[in-house]
Structure formats: structure tokens, C-alpha cells
Motif scaffolding. Structure first.
Motif, PDB file in Angstrom:
ATOM      1  N   ALA A   1       0.689  -1.160  -0.064  1.00  0.00           N
ATOM      2  CA  ALA A   1      -0.035   0.147   0.050  1.00  0.00           C
ATOM      3  C   ALA A   1       0.936   1.267  -0.076  1.00  0.00           C
ATOM      4  N   GLU A   2       2.249   1.279   0.403  1.00  0.00           N
ATOM      5  CA  GLU A   2       2.999   2.317   0.488  1.00  0.00           C
ATOM      6  C   GLU A   2       3.652   2.382  -0.710  1.00  0.00           C
ATOM      7  N   ASN A   3       3.930   1.667  -1.475  1.00  0.00           N
ATOM      8  CA  ASN A   3       4.361   1.831  -2.673  1.00  0.00           C
ATOM      9  C   ASN A   3       3.287   1.844  -4.006  1.00  0.00           C
ATOM     10  N   LEU A   4       1.973   2.225  -3.548  1.00  0.00           N
ATOM     11  CA  LEU A   4       0.968   2.277  -4.539  1.00  0.00           C
ATOM     12  C   LEU A   4       1.315   3.633  -5.399  1.00  0.00           C
ATOM     13  N   PRO A   5       1.541   4.725  -4.646  1.00  0.00           N
ATOM     14  CA  PRO A   5       1.376   5.768  -5.668  1.00  0.00           C
ATOM     15  C   PRO A   5       2.550   5.884  -6.723  1.00  0.00           C
ATOM     16  N   GLN A   6       3.760   5.435  -6.340  1.00  0.00           N
ATOM     17  CA  GLN A   6       4.895   5.042  -7.291  1.00  0.00           C
ATOM     18  C   GLN A   6       4.868   4.084  -8.304  1.00  0.00           C
ATOM     19  N   ALA A   7       3.859   3.015  -7.954  1.00  0.00           N
ATOM     20  CA  ALA A   7       3.767   2.108  -9.016  1.00  0.00           C
ATOM     21  C   ALA A   7       2.608   2.377  -9.914  1.00  0.00           C
ATOM     22  N   LEU A   8       1.564   3.220  -9.536  1.00  0.00           N
ATOM     23  CA  LEU A   8       0.518   3.783 -10.432  1.00  0.00           C
ATOM     24  C   LEU A   8       1.231   4.751 -11.198  1.00  0.00           C
ATOM     25  N   GLU A   9       2.236   5.583 -11.039  1.00  0.00           N
ATOM     26  CA  GLU A   9       2.788   6.416 -11.784  1.00  0.00           C
ATOM     27  C   GLU A   9       3.591   5.943 -12.925  1.00  0.00           C
ATOM     28  N   THR A  10       4.208   4.667 -12.528  1.00  0.00           N
ATOM     29  CA  THR A  10       4.899   4.088 -13.530  1.00  0.00           C
ATOM     30  C   THR A  10       4.012   3.446 -14.475  1.00  0.00           C
ATOM     31  N   ALA A  11       2.962   2.949 -14.027  1.00  0.00           N
ATOM     32  CA  ALA A  11       1.960   2.021 -14.783  1.00  0.00           C
ATOM     33  C   ALA A  11       1.357   2.798 -15.685  1.00  0.00           C
ATOM     34  N   THR A  12       0.709   4.329 -15.081  1.00  0.00           N
ATOM     35  CA  THR A  12       0.102   5.073 -16.119  1.00  0.00           C
ATOM     36  C   THR A  12       1.086   5.948 -16.865  1.00  0.00           C
ATOM     37  N   LYS A  13       2.389   5.983 -16.501  1.00  0.00           N
ATOM     38  CA  LYS A  13       3.121   6.854 -17.168  1.00  0.00           C
ATOM     39  C   LYS A  13       3.173   8.351 -17.013  1.00  0.00           C
ATOM     40  N   GLY A  14       2.481   8.485 -15.723  1.00  0.00           N
ATOM     41  CA  GLY A  14       2.249   9.949 -15.170  1.00  0.00           C
ATOM     42  C   GLY A  14       0.880  10.546 -15.549  1.00  0.00           C
ATOM     43  N   ASN A  15       0.110   9.675 -16.272  1.00  0.00           N
ATOM     44  CA  ASN A  15      -1.072  10.222 -16.682  1.00  0.00           C
ATOM     45  C   ASN A  15      -2.190  10.099 -15.680  1.00  0.00           C
ATOM     46  N   LYS A  16      -2.357  11.349 -14.867  1.00  0.00           N
ATOM     47  CA  LYS A  16      -3.454  10.976 -13.714  1.00  0.00           C
ATOM     48  C   LYS A  16      -4.910  11.008 -14.178  1.00  0.00           C
ATOM     49  N   ASP A  17      -4.971  11.325 -15.665  1.00  0.00           N
ATOM     50  CA  ASP A  17      -6.493  11.131 -16.083  1.00  0.00           C
ATOM     51  C   ASP A  17      -6.833   9.600 -16.638  1.00  0.00           C
ATOM     52  N   GLU A  18      -5.869   8.650 -16.425  1.00  0.00           N
ATOM     53  CA  GLU A  18      -6.105   7.493 -16.954  1.00  0.00           C
ATOM     54  C   GLU A  18      -7.039   6.780 -16.029  1.00  0.00           C
ATOM     55  N   ARG A  19      -7.951   5.891 -16.533  1.00  0.00           N
ATOM     56  CA  ARG A  19      -8.929   5.110 -15.451  1.00  0.00           C
ATOM     57  C   ARG A  19      -8.238   4.069 -15.058  1.00  0.00           C
ATOM     58  N   ILE A  20      -8.493   3.872 -13.774  1.00  0.00           N
ATOM     59  CA  ILE A  20      -7.976   2.735 -13.023  1.00  0.00           C
ATOM     60  C   ILE A  20      -8.967   1.895 -12.400  1.00  0.00           C
ATOM     61  N   PHE A  21      -9.001   0.554 -12.961  1.00  0.00           N
ATOM     62  CA  PHE A  21      -9.915  -0.626 -13.069  1.00  0.00           C
ATOM     63  C   PHE A  21      -9.697  -1.230 -11.811  1.00  0.00           C
ATOM     64  N   LEU A  22     -10.605  -1.008 -10.753  1.00  0.00           N
ATOM     65  CA  LEU A  22     -10.558  -1.688  -9.281  1.00  0.00           C
ATOM     66  C   LEU A  22     -11.317  -2.906  -9.244  1.00  0.00           C
ATOM     67  N   ARG A  23     -10.294  -4.044  -8.885  1.00  0.00           N
ATOM     68  CA  ARG A  23     -10.970  -5.200  -8.710  1.00  0.00           C
ATOM     69  C   ARG A  23     -10.831  -5.484  -7.287  1.00  0.00           C
ATOM     70  N   ALA A  24     -11.888  -6.526  -6.608  1.00  0.00           N
ATOM     71  CA  ALA A  24     -11.795  -6.735  -5.319  1.00  0.00           C
ATOM     72  C   ALA A  24     -12.612  -8.102  -4.976  1.00  0.00           C
ATOM     73  N   ASP A  25     -11.884  -9.010  -4.278  1.00  0.00           N
ATOM     74  CA  ASP A  25     -12.651 -10.142  -4.020  1.00  0.00           C
ATOM     75  C   ASP A  25     -13.909  -9.741  -3.324  1.00  0.00           C
ATOM     76  N   LYS A  26     -14.871 -10.537  -3.381  1.00  0.00           N
ATOM     77  CA  LYS A  26     -16.028 -10.301  -2.917  1.00  0.00           C
ATOM     78  C   LYS A  26     -16.123 -10.598  -1.403  1.00  0.00           C
ATOM     79  N   THR A  27     -15.049 -11.170  -0.694  1.00  0.00           N
ATOM     80  CA  THR A  27     -15.103 -11.281   0.650  1.00  0.00           C
ATOM     81  C   THR A  27     -14.279 -10.001   1.099  1.00  0.00           C
ATOM     82  N   VAL A  28     -13.930  -9.292   0.340  1.00  0.00           N
ATOM     83  CA  VAL A  28     -13.186  -7.912   1.131  1.00  0.00           C
ATOM     84  C   VAL A  28     -14.476  -6.986   1.477  1.00  0.00           C
TER      85      VAL A  28
END
Length: 149
Positions: free
Chosen positions: A82-109
Motif C-alpha cells: 500500500a505504501e508503494n501504490l502511488p509510485q507503482a501507479l505513476e509508472t503504470a500510467t506513465k504519469g497520466n493522472k487522467d487514466e482510468r484505474i480498474f479496481l477489482r476486489a474479491d467479494k469477501t473484501v
């Protein structure tokens, strides 16, 4: 000589009820109830109709963030903290904050964990979040195997 007065000779007093104030009060109450009634019907159970719209097409390289059953996070196929989430998202989206993030979660969460992840996304600057579900399946049914020609 004394004159005898009959009851018919006295001026008649109005013995009818004046309903104008009563009607005024009733109209004020009606307006008050009309304004407050919609505010009290928030939790009405309703069977909502299903949508016949086709799902929106997936982007070429979607960014999937997954919350696993043990509340661990995965970005794509890679596990992250969870601490590395902002940096990993920055890398995955190439710095584009307007890109849509698809959030998936197990139904037991639980809901609190999911909201915590969404808060982390918001604080990292990613405001476009799409929740992913299985489409075309009833609750409890196994996903059908896909075969491509």
C-alpha cells in the motif's frame, strides 16, 4: 304597556363555523408534508431494471488494481504494498493522472478496506476509478470458459 319580544325579532348571530382559517392551516400543513415526504423515503426497497447497454470497450492497456482476499494489493500481475501504490501507479500510467484505474476486489473484501484503497487512489491523484464485476452471470455461478476461434 310592555312589549313582548319574540326570538324572531333579535338580529341573528352567525352560528356557522368560519372554515377559512381551518383551510389556511390545512394548506400550510399540506405544503410542509409535500416538502418533507421525499426526504423520509430514502431507504425504500426497489427492484431496479437491468441495463441493456453494451459494456464500454476496454482500453488497449488497462491498469488493473486488485484487492485480494488477504487485503494485499496487486497492480496488474505484480504484488505491491500500500505504501508503494502511488509510485507503482505513476509508472503504470506513465504519469497520466487522467487514466482510468480498474479496481477489482474479491467479494469477501469488506467495504472499509475497499474504501481505504479508493482513498489512497484519490490521494495519489487518480480520480477516475472503475469498479470491475463479472457481467452476465448470476450470483454464485461459475464463470463460463471462453474459447476463441
Amino acid at each position: 304597556m310592555r312589549r313582548i319580544q319574540h326570538a324572531d325579532e333579535n338580529p341573528h348571530e352567525a352560528s356557522e363555523i368560519n372554515v377559512t382559517p381551518f383551510i389556511d392551516v390545512m394548506l400550510v400543513l399540506l405544503v410542509i408534508f409535500m416538502v418533507t415526504a421525499p426526504l423520509t423515503t430514502v431507504n425504500v426497497p426497489v427492484d431496479l431494471p437491468s441495463s441493456t447497454e453494451k459494456p464500454t470497450p476496454r482500453p488497449e492497456n488497462p491498469v488493473f488494481l486488485t484487492v485480494k482476499t488477504d487485503h494485499a494489493l496487486a497492480l496488474g500481475e505484480d504484488s505491491i504494498s500500500a505504501e508503494n501504490l502511488p509510485q507503482a501507479l505513476e509508472t503504470a500510467t506513465k504519469g497520466n493522472k487522467d487514466e482510468r484505474i480498474f479496481l477489482r476486489a474479491d467479494k469477501t473484501v469488506d467495504y472499509g478496506t475497499l474504501m481505504g484503497v479508493m482513498d489512497k487512489l484519490r490521494s495519489a491523484g487518480y480520480l477516475k476509478v472503475a469498479l470491475v464485476n463479472l457481467q452476465g452471470q448470476e450470483e454464485g455461478s461459475a464463470p463460463a470458459a471462453k474459447t476463441e476461434p
